[in-house]
Enzyme design. Structure first.
Site, PDB file in Angstrom:
ATOM      1  NE  ARG A  83      -3.793  -4.020   0.453  1.00 14.29           N
ATOM      2  CZ  ARG A  83      -4.313  -5.270   0.203  1.00 14.29           C
ATOM      3  NH1 ARG A  83      -5.499  -5.496  -0.040  1.00 14.29           N
ATOM      4  NH2 ARG A  83      -3.602  -6.325   0.122  1.00 14.29           N
TER       5      ARG A  83
ATOM      6  CB  CYS B  70      -6.069  -1.136  -2.479  1.00 17.54           C
ATOM      7  SG  CYS B  70      -4.358  -0.945  -2.951  1.00 17.54           S
TER       8      CYS B  70
ATOM      9  CG  ASP C 286       5.253   3.264   0.372  1.00 21.04           C
ATOM     10  OD1 ASP C 286       5.469   2.812   1.276  1.00 21.04           O
ATOM     11  OD2 ASP C 286       4.506   2.956  -0.779  1.00 21.04           O
TER      12      ASP C 286
END
Ligand code: EPZ
Length: 419
Positions: free
Chosen positions: A92, A116, A304
């Site tokens: 991406r 995604c 993350d």
């Protein structure tokens, strides 16, 4: 497809080195399109996503040479301005060629990245900003088609502190006429790293790392060299491995100052942490405390590192909570952790994790990059041999993780699938 076999219950001890940051190397590689010549990037991690970026840049006519963590990019005077679907669909972040191509060549045709696993991840904020800077943009058969008679500086108010959006605008502004101000800009360390290299190339950038970034475009930029910052997400993942395994792990070549929210959360969980300027020393402990966290744009708790701390929370003395506020579907690791005996409930955007669960080995499936890391971490504490499938997700963002964990004493090996 390769899989990883992890035998749990071993204590990890020793030193481990962190690689360069994937989420900094990617925009840095694409930023080289802004200046003809030879660019030298150092501390570039060896990852599948970097391979994808290399493939895309080569398809645009650049010549890339790599020698371990050293990457040289030769950018010609003229490049191809079509970023093909075959290249973009692999990653991406390829949408980050849009800003530099448009700024330098006044046109770009870039395949839409597609959704995604963790969310739709639209790019409307990127496109709105570029239109404000004088781009004419339409979507045609799955491609973003952009042209301009010359980008002009503008005042961009971002509705959300989008990392990729901030990066695309910074790169577009680098060759625009006049000054661009980005309000509500992303503040991640990777933004500052990109600003540092744009400055090396001759751009006037101020405010990187704050919510307001000003970029004064130049007529022409020059190629230079740059050292990619350490990967804060890999560092955090390795710290969780140390916290889970009860040993003493020294995570080296990293930037603890890029992980303040994360380290604060671990401190609240009673994980023993000591830091120097470039190292994080973590001592695993038995009585891990539960906490509640909310993921937010930097400097908030990083999305993350959400999946990874969730695995640690399964071992805490009590009930923890995680609210995921950055992506709409980033709890896919939960169903796999449940297969290993975790007790986790999701309501809307909040996961409730009941601690003190003895995880048991099971065959599990990686669904996205950071989810795969959380399953490897779970395998380190689970009784028995955990099989983590679809490990290609992991290889996008972790360099030789099995070697790094084995070096600390983990019993982990990759099984290559013949087909
Ligand atoms: C970057 O993705 C990182 N990737 C991601 O890391 C990271 O999770 C994310 O920033 C947030 O920190 C790279 O840097 C290559 P965003 P990016 O634009 O730029 C919405 C990993 O694991 N949004 O800040 O795509 C979007 O849908 C990866 O290494 C819009 O709605 O993230 C998302 O919900 C995963 N419209 C939120 O903002 C837009 O135009 C954050 O996206 C742009 C974004």
């Amino acid at each position: 497809m390769d899989k990883m076999l992890v035998n749990g219950g071993l204590t990890l001890n020793g030193d481990v080195n962190v690689s360069g940051a994937k989420n900094s190397a990617l925009p840095l590689i694409f930023s080289t399109l802004l200046a003809e010549g030879r660019h030298d990037l150092n501390n570039v991690p060896g990852l599948n996503d970097i391979d994808s970026a290399e493939g895309l840049m080569t398809s645009l006519g650049c010549t890339i040479k790599r020698d371990k963590a050293q990457m040289t990019i030769d950018v010609p005077a003229e490049v191809e301005t079509l970023a093909h679907y075959d290249q973009v669909r692999k990653m991406r972040a390829s949408i980050l060629v849009l800003g530099p191509l448009l700024a330098r060549f006044n046109k770009a045709k870039v395949s839409l990245p597609g959704g995604c696993a963790i969310g739709a991840r639209p790019i409307g904020m990127h496109l709105d900003a570029l239109e404000k800077m004088g781009a004419k943009i339409h979507v045609d058969a799955g491609y973003v088609v952009a042209t301009t008679t010359g980008l002009k500086g503008a005042i961009i108010d971002l509705p959300f502190a989008t990392v990729g959006g901030t990066e695309n605008i910074m790169m577009a502004a680098s060759l625009a006429e006049g000054t661009t101000t980005i309000n509500n800009a992303a503040r991640e360390p990777e933004i500052s790293d990109l600003a540092d290299y744009l400055t090396t190339m001759g751009v006037q950038v101020s405010g990187a790392g704050t919510s307001t970034i000003k970029i004064t475009g130049q007529k022409e930029l020059r190629a230079g060299s740059h050292q990619v910052i350490a990967d804060r997400i890999e560092a955090g993942t390795l710290v969780v491995a140390g916290a889970l395994s009860g040993g003493e792990v020294r995570v080296k070549n990293c930037r603890p100052d890029h992980l303040e929210s994360f380290l604060q959360a671990l401190g609240q969980m009673n994980v023993q942490i000591e830091t120097t300027e470039t190292e994080i020393h973590v001592k695993g402990c038995k009585n891990i405390k539960p906490i509640s966290i909310v993921t937010e744009p930097y400097p908030g708790y990083p999305t993350d590192l959400q999946a990874q701390i969730m695995t640690l929370m399964t071992q805490a003395d009590g009930v923890s909570h995680i609210t995921e506020k950055v992506f709409e579907n980033r709890f896919m690791h939960v169903s796999e952790l449940l297969r290993m005996g975790a007790e986790i409930d999701i309501e809307n955007k909040t996961a409730t994790i009941v601690g003190k669960r003895n995880l048991l080995a099971a065959p599990v499936m990686a669904t996205d990059l950071r989810a795969s890391a959380s399953l490897i971490l779970a395998g380190l504490v689970a009784e028995g041999e955990t099989e983590v499938n679809r490990i290609y997700h992991l290889d996008r963002g972790y360099e030789k993780l099995e070697d790094k964990l084995s070096g600390l004493g983990a019993n982990i090996k990759r099984v290559k699938n013949k087909s």
